[in-house]
Design an enzyme around this catalytic site. Structure first.
Site, PDB file in Angstrom:
ATOM      1  N   GLU B  81       0.820  -1.219   0.000  1.00 44.16           N
ATOM      2  CA  GLU B  81       0.000   0.000   0.000  1.00 44.16           C
ATOM      3  C   GLU B  81       0.855   1.272   0.000  1.00 44.16           C
ATOM      4  OE1 GLU B  81      -0.544  -2.586   1.951  1.00 44.16           O
ATOM      5  OE2 GLU B  81      -2.664  -3.185   1.774  1.00 44.16           O
ATOM      6  N   PHE B 143     -11.794  -6.494  14.168  1.00 47.92           N
ATOM      7  CA  PHE B 143     -10.748  -7.018  13.295  1.00 47.92           C
ATOM      8  C   PHE B 143     -10.378  -5.959  12.247  1.00 47.92           C
ATOM      9  CE2 PHE B 143      -9.578  -9.385   9.361  1.00 47.92           C
ATOM     10  CZ  PHE B 143      -8.350  -9.852   9.813  1.00 47.92           C
ATOM     11  N   GLN B 144      -9.107  -5.669  12.136  1.00 44.93           N
ATOM     12  CA  GLN B 144      -8.574  -4.689  11.178  1.00 44.93           C
ATOM     13  C   GLN B 144      -9.171  -3.302  11.341  1.00 44.93           C
ATOM     14  OE1 GLN B 144      -8.587  -6.526   7.214  1.00 44.93           O
ATOM     15  NE2 GLN B 144      -6.558  -7.372   7.678  1.00 44.93           N
ATOM     16  N   LYS B 193     -17.294   0.121   5.864  1.00 44.02           N
ATOM     17  CA  LYS B 193     -17.678  -0.929   4.924  1.00 44.02           C
ATOM     18  C   LYS B 193     -19.179  -0.962   4.665  1.00 44.02           C
ATOM     19  CE  LYS B 193     -17.219  -5.884   4.147  1.00 44.02           C
ATOM     20  NZ  LYS B 193     -16.521  -7.115   4.552  1.00 44.02           N
ATOM     21  N   MET B 502      24.588   7.196   1.924  1.00 46.75           N
ATOM     22  CA  MET B 502      24.529   8.514   2.558  1.00 46.75           C
ATOM     23  C   MET B 502      24.804   8.417   4.046  1.00 46.75           C
ATOM     24  SD  MET B 502      24.377  11.632   2.078  1.00 46.75           S
ATOM     25  CE  MET B 502      23.550  12.268   0.623  1.00 46.75           C
TER      26      MET B 502
END
Ligand SMILES: Cc1ncc(C[n+]2csc(CCOP(=O)(O)OP(=O)(O)O)c2C)c(N)n1
Ligand SMILES: [Mg+2]
Lengths: 181, 592
Positions: B81, B143-144, B193, B502
């Site tokens: 993502e 959940f989530q 949702k 770096m």
């Protein structure tokens, strides 16, 4: 110079707005001495009064950052304006019989009201400028302060001036140019 | 039957460049259609002119993905993502339109965080759509479930948790308007949702008037006049060109201003490309890895006009000693930037293009030949000579120069973060606007490849290269799969030093060569490319640089070139962290 600034912030009354304001000040390392929130005279607009310490530059930067929040309508630094700035305190002070008279006299001096009493305590309510509340507390400390709650300041400009969601009206220019990003 | 009002009537003024449907016009529909929240989301995105979204599915957005096949835009499945967010960022920089990314709730949403922070710090217009658990579950640690609006509060321009199916379309409309107007930035829209699944009327939304959001785009004339007056009377003026010039599409006006005033121009990292580097007044990069003559010019200038940059510490060095002799003009669309880091004598709040256009009427024709000649005399010619002559390794300087030349300075170059990024910034020779995509404010390792994916999808007509380090490439190389799946001709130049270069350089210079955890093993990048179904080349000699670049340009599909460079090559000059720009360290000859 670092000093407490008194800010009046008009915001849209949406869920989470207070969180945005407080989170922004935290994020910019601005400490909050006190904050009060409530409805204003306009429906849908809440009025936040903040006491925040900082230099004039710190507060100007914080003000500009606050303007970047979508829900912030108006920020006014009223520190140097003619304002009434009051807070309320509830004080439960130990008051044995031999001290009661003295405490009542002190309360009278400060225009504090007795709200409740018990054989050993008095519950006082005081409304006034922050420093007067401080003075009352200093006078009462030796008796024993059992419990204390202070609301933090709320402020309003004196006279004809008016802070609204749109600006500060009647001759006094806003301290910072309106403009959000 | 009622007629839906067209949105155009109440649309607020936006930015010049917007997605297709720029003025917010939507065709009137005779009656509101009943659709699912998912379909409404797609309609609202279509109404913004969205042609592509970058995303990754999961539980909370499965209903949304159900509607995607019939949506009027393409979905690119990234491999992580964060890369979806950064691809959207790259797409936005390359096209000037709003980039869109989609993720599911919980881990999908939190994986967006770094990408959104990247867009926030570089003022890139991105809209992120995240699924949230159903409204009945919010607050129950379902959940989530993560509080993604809480998490992204300080790293987005604004965010929303949508509360009803009717709110989806107006919220998406406002999100796009906010993302691209004023000072652009990322906006997140979190949609539970159950709202994707619910039915509602789709009413094309107009932008709501928000009292608390009124960006100042038109400058105060008096302020511009004061700025012009300073320029007219300056003996050693300097313009610091920032990203704002590119964001506002002001390159043409800016070129006129530069020609008319004769003022030399220095660039912030993100301001590069706002004026062709071959322009005689274009001096190059400023700041931590700025050229010696540029930082010297900053020390001596008597007027500094910053257009569209925020005085980042990597550009200013120690602020107390920044441009010590200069009166400072600061042009910025964000009033909060004025005076934040550097004391400003003349603030000008407004859109860079509008400011420059007003300024053009106030500035007198001047030339500054002597001043330019002095600056030129401050060039570090010893460094340039040393860089030219190192035959034993493919030299980073030579690789970067070759990439610029081989592509006729017309390709889009994205970079990752590290030494290779700074070499690229110094030596690519950026000639055109919006061809230089680099993570400036956040310095996000992993940015290179996903931003190139976004850029190539947004600008299929342009050649797209990404210059990455072997460290950063190993963060996001899984996007090779996306490139193959989407058949993207993305060219990847890995500047491979076997180090987190770096960091190694800082340990070398500032920590007594204590190389702690910077040696980084990498796979065989040629074989890796092949395993993904891409093409791989390796370059180990100077003489192979140009021919291999040419071969890569002629190969279809993604190509990886593994440029094996000297492990301990350093970026010069460097201003030590916290030091003044005048205390830059020039190169060490023993390195060459
Ligand atoms: C996500 C992230 N983690 C850590 C860093 C710190 N960092 C900056 S540059 C760098 C080294 C990059 O190494 P490499 O990708 O090989 O590029 P090089 O400097 O060698 O060209 C690191 C670790 C960062 N910028 N971003
Ligand atoms: Mg490396």
């Amino acid at each position: 110079m670092n000093r407490p600034h008194l800010l009046v912030v008009m915001v849209e009354d949406h869920p989470g707005v207070l969180n945005r304001v407080v989170s922004l000040l935290r994020r910019r390392s601005i400490n909050i001495d006190s904050i009060t929130v409530g409805h204003s005279e306009q429906p849908g607009v809440s009025r936040i009064t903040l006491v925040v310490p900082g230099t004039d530059d710190d507060i100007e930067q914080a003000t500009k950052q606050l303007y970047k929040l979508l829900e912030v309508l108006k920020v006014t630094d009223v520190t140097d304006l003619p304002v009434v700035s009051h807070e309320m305190a509830l004080i439960k002070v130990s008051a044995k019989a031999q001290h009661r008279q003295e405490i009542l006299l002190i309360a009278q001096m400060f225009n504090a009201r007795v709200i409740d009493a018990s054989p050993n305590t008095l519950l006082l309510e005081m409304t006034g400028p922050e420093d007067q509340v401080d003075s009352l507390l200093a006078m009462l400390r030796s008796f024993g302060i059992r419990e204390l709650v202070r609301t933090g300041s709320i402020a309003m400009t004196r006279g004809n001036q008016q802070i609204s969601g749109k600006g500060l009206h009647n001759g006094v220019a806003p301290t910072v140019a309106v403009g959000a990003n | 039957m009622s007629t839906t009002k067209t949105a155009s009537s109440s649309v607020l003024p936006g930015k010049a460049v917007t997605n297709g449907n720029s003025n917010g016009t939507v065709s009137p529909r005779t009656s509101p259609e009943t659709l699912t929240g998912s379909q409404i989301t797609c309609r609202a995105l279509e109404a913004e002119g969205v042609d592509v979204v970058f995303g990754y599915p999961g539980g909370a957005v499965i209903p949304l993905y159900d509607a995607l096949p019939s949506a009027g835009f393409h979905h690119v499945l990234t491999r992580f993502e964060q890369w979806a967010a950064l691809a959207a960022d790259g797409y936005a920089r390359a096209t000037g339109k709003v980039g869109v990314c989609i993720a599911t709730s919980g881990p999908g949403a939190t994986n967006l965080v770094t990408g959104l922070a990247n867009s926030q710090l570089d003022s890139i217009p991105v809209v992120a759509i995240t699924g949230q658990v159903g409204q009945a579950m919010i607050g129950l640690d379902a959940f989530q479930e993560t509080d993604i609006t809480g998490i992204t509060l300080p790293i987005t321009k604004h965010n929303y948790l949508v509360q009803s199916v009717e709110d989806i379309a107006p919220t998406i409309r406002e999100a796009f308007y906010l993302a691209r107007s004023g000072r652009p930035g990322p906006v997140l829209v979190d949609i539970p949702k159950n709202l994707f699944q619910a039915s509602g009327k789709y009413v094309p939304a107009a932008v709501r008037e928000r009292r608390g959001y009124q960006p100042t785009t038109t400058p105060n004339q008096r302020q511009v006049r004061m700025a012009a007056e300073l320029l007219n009377n300056a003996k050693r003026p300097l313009i610091m060109a920032g990203h704002g010039i590119l964001i506002s599409g002001a390159e043409d006006s800016f070129a006129k201003l530069v020609d008319q005033t004769g003022v030399p121009v220095i660039f912030t990292l993100l301001g590069q490309g706002s004026l062709p580097e071959s322009h005689p007044q274009a001096l190059g990069l400023m700041g931590m890895h700025g050229h010696r003559h540029v930082n010297r010019a900053l020390e001596e200038c008597d007027v500094l006009v910053n257009i569209g940059a925020r005085f980042d510490d990597r550009a200013t060095g120690k602020v107390a000693e920044f441009a010590p002799k200069a009166k400072v003009v600061h042009v910025d669309i964000d009033p909060a930037e004025i005076g934040k880091n550097v004391h400003t004598d003349v603030p000008v709040v407004g859109d860079a293009r509008q400011v420059i256009n007003v300024m053009l009427q106030e500035v007198e024709p001047r030339s500054h030949d002597a001043w330019l000649a002095w600056i030129d005399s401050q060039r570090d010619t010893a460094l340039e000579a040393a860089l030219e002559d190192r035959p034993d390794w493919p030299e980073p300087y030579t690789i970067i120069k070759a990439l610029g030349q081989a592509t006729s300075h017309d390709a889009i170059f994205t970079t990752d973060v590290g030494q290779h990024q700074m070499w690229a910034a110094q030596h690519l020779g950026l000639e055109r606007p919006n061809r230089w995509l680099t993570s400036g404010g956040l310095g996000t390792m992993g940015y290179g490849l996903p931003s190139a994916v976004g850029a190539k999808i947004g600008r299929p007509d342009l050649e797209v290269w990404t210059i990455v380090g072997d460290g950063g490439f190993q963060m996001s190389l899984n996007e090779l799969a996306t490139c193959v799946q989407e058949k993207l001709d993305v060219r990847i130049a890995v500047i491979n030093n076997g180090y987190l270069g770096m960091v190694r350089q800082w340990q070398d210079l500032f920590h007594a060569k204590n190389y702690s955890e910077v040696e980084i093993y990498g796979p065989d990048f040629v074989k890796l490319a092949e395993a993904y179904g891409a093409t791989g080349f390796r370059v180990t000699k100077d003489s192979e640089i140009l021919p291999t670049i040419q071969k890569a340009r002629e190969t279809a599909g993604p190509v990886v070139i593994d440029f094996v460079i000297e492990p301990e090559a350093n970026v010069w000059p460097i201003v030590p962290p916290g030091a003044s720009n005048s205390d830059m360290m020039l190169h060490r000859f023993e390195d060459h």
